[in-house]
Design an enzyme around this catalytic site. Sequence first.
Site, PDB file in Angstrom:
ATOM      1  N   GLU A 242       0.800  -1.237   0.000  1.00 13.72           N
ATOM      2  CA  GLU A 242       0.000   0.000   0.000  1.00 13.72           C
ATOM      3  C   GLU A 242       0.827   1.279   0.000  1.00 13.72           C
ATOM      4  OE1 GLU A 242      -2.774  -0.372   3.256  1.00 13.72           O
ATOM      5  OE2 GLU A 242      -3.781  -2.085   2.356  1.00 13.72           O
TER       6      GLU A 242
ATOM      7  N   ASN B 229       2.221  -5.161  -3.192  1.00 10.29           N
ATOM      8  CA  ASN B 229       0.824  -5.524  -2.921  1.00 10.29           C
ATOM      9  C   ASN B 229       0.017  -4.259  -2.614  1.00 10.29           C
ATOM     10  OD1 ASN B 229      -1.067  -7.773  -2.299  1.00 10.29           O
ATOM     11  ND2 ASN B 229      -1.051  -6.959  -0.209  1.00 10.29           N
TER      12      ASN B 229
ATOM     13  N   HIS C  19     -10.258  -6.405  -2.445  1.00  5.79           N
ATOM     14  CA  HIS C  19     -11.328  -6.195  -1.460  1.00  5.79           C
ATOM     15  C   HIS C  19     -12.490  -5.542  -2.216  1.00  5.79           C
ATOM     16  CE1 HIS C  19      -8.948  -7.331   1.990  1.00  5.79           C
ATOM     17  NE2 HIS C  19      -7.988  -6.511   1.624  1.00  5.79           N
TER      18      HIS C  19
ATOM     19  N   GLU D  49      -6.063 -10.864  -1.190  1.00  6.55           N
ATOM     20  CA  GLU D  49      -6.895 -10.635   0.011  1.00  6.55           C
ATOM     21  C   GLU D  49      -8.368 -10.588  -0.367  1.00  6.55           C
ATOM     22  OE1 GLU D  49      -5.521  -7.209   2.264  1.00  6.55           O
ATOM     23  OE2 GLU D  49      -3.427  -7.660   1.859  1.00  6.55           O
TER      24      GLU D  49
ATOM     25  N   ASP E 240     -12.127 -10.491  -0.669  1.00  6.70           N
ATOM     26  CA  ASP E 240     -13.414 -10.597   0.019  1.00  6.70           C
ATOM     27  C   ASP E 240     -14.408  -9.736  -0.758  1.00  6.70           C
ATOM     28  OD1 ASP E 240     -12.622  -8.053   1.040  1.00  6.70           O
ATOM     29  OD2 ASP E 240     -12.261  -8.817   3.060  1.00  6.70           O
TER      30      ASP E 240
HETATM   31  C1  XIL Z   1      -6.402  -6.301   8.368  1.00  7.07           C
HETATM   32  C2  XIL Z   1      -6.751  -7.505   9.248  1.00  7.07           C
HETATM   33  O1  XIL Z   1      -7.676  -8.302   8.561  1.00  7.07           O
HETATM   34  C3  XIL Z   1      -7.309  -7.037  10.578  1.00  7.07           C
HETATM   35  O2  XIL Z   1      -7.452  -8.135  11.465  1.00  7.07           O
HETATM   36  C4  XIL Z   1      -6.385  -5.992  11.211  1.00  7.07           C
HETATM   37  O3  XIL Z   1      -6.992  -5.482  12.377  1.00  7.07           O
HETATM   38  C5  XIL Z   1      -6.111  -4.865  10.244  1.00  7.07           C
HETATM   39  O4  XIL Z   1      -5.577  -5.392   9.040  1.00  7.07           O
HETATM   40  N1  XIL Z   1      -5.056  -4.629   3.709  1.00  7.07           N
HETATM   41  C6  XIL Z   1      -4.051  -5.438   4.194  1.00  7.07           C
HETATM   42  C7  XIL Z   1      -4.319  -6.315   5.354  1.00  7.07           C
HETATM   43  O5  XIL Z   1      -2.981  -5.507   3.579  1.00  7.07           O
HETATM   44  O6  XIL Z   1      -3.175  -6.550   6.131  1.00  7.07           O
HETATM   45  C8  XIL Z   1      -5.442  -5.790   6.219  1.00  7.07           C
HETATM   46  O7  XIL Z   1      -5.730  -6.771   7.217  1.00  7.07           O
HETATM   47  C9  XIL Z   1      -6.657  -5.485   5.381  1.00  7.07           C
HETATM   48  C10 XIL Z   1      -6.339  -4.435   4.347  1.00  7.07           C
END
Ligand code: XIL
Length: 389
Positions: free
Chosen positions: A179, A220, A256, A284, A286
């Site tokens: 990020e 990432n 996401h 990641e 979802d």
């Molecule tokens: C999130 C986790 O899912 C949570 O449990 C934590 O409190 C905060 O981080 N992008 C990322 C992840 O790269 O590491 C994040 O994960 C979600 C967004």
Amino acid sequence: MPARRFLALGALGLSALLVVPAVATASSEAAQQGHGADRRHDASGDSLRELADRVDLHVGVAVNTDQLAADPVYSGIVAREFGSVTPENAMKWALVEPTRGTYDWAAADALVASARANRQVVRGHTLVWHSQLPEWLADPSGSTTTFTPEELRTILRDHVKAEARHFRGRIRQWDVVNEAFNDDGTWRQSIWYQALGPGYVADAFRWAHEADPFAKLYYNDYNLEYTGPKSEAAYQLVKQLQAEGVPIDGVGFQTHLSTQYGFPNLRETMQRFADLGLEVAQTEVDVRTATGVAEGTQNVPASALHQYTQEAYWSQSMQACLLVRECVSYTVWGVGDANSWIPGVFPGEGAALLWDEALAPKPQYAVLHQDLELAAGAPDRRGAGGGRH
Ligand code: XIL
């Protein structure tokens, strides 16, 4: 792998014609009557990981290491369904180096050991980020620190090298930098960028490679899935790194997704990065949707239409990976809705994962399973046990 590409194309065509409407019709009933829970006992009986193996893809999951140790239903799903694991938090800076120079690898080591026992690969997440930094290093937003630029460079180098070295040879893919960009394509004003400028990215990749030459090293980020200034900024960064000979192997698309936005042109964007000679991965995944906010409703989709849209998005994201030859892994960000980060961070949205709050598989699971089955060649379709009359 021409075979995979051919089969995956078949999957897209078939599912466009058949799969999405069929699943959508069944889903509200399934959701209400709990039929989703029966899906894994269907004719094929294969897990996501077994199907994915046949198309040379790793389907992975972000693991909550506390739950892995405490909940046998949870650990059973992780072991059975996934060929790759990522620690949801356990490799982040605040957790591994809570005090400067004192590392606590216990939770992450336990996950790596469990992965080995289950013959799973590990995605390391993450070496350099602005978030979840320890209190001794930065404020919670990761934008202010008391250290000088010289000190920060040493701190960053020591951390990246220590962590990459600790897991040397046991990590398939490392998210080296996470990020780094804002949505408008400008650099995020993290403590790293403010002190060290854009060169911190190249440094981190070089240090990581020195410490673990076996891991594939990734940049990432989220919203890279869409064409736009952020995706373009990441693309230019990667090209620049390659031109400088920096050891970068892949780009991770966090994916996401939310049903309130249109589905991104994910396949094209991933292919654009892959054409630079890189691996790509969905890291990641979802798919959140509008839900209730009252206790007990945070993971109930607002309507059947919301649920159907989620199913379509899951399917399309998996198909995008299957259709890009260089897409090596597809990781979902958690197992059950009860432990998803979404309701806490996006109030009014939830139901973002493949299993429900009681860890029963949702229709979303069936959709992904079916896409993988099609990509794997729908092996029972013409066989004796195929159920055709
Ligand atoms: C999130 C986790 O899912 C949570 O449990 C934590 O409190 C905060 O981080 N992008 C990322 C992840 O790269 O590491 C994040 O994960 C979600 C967004």
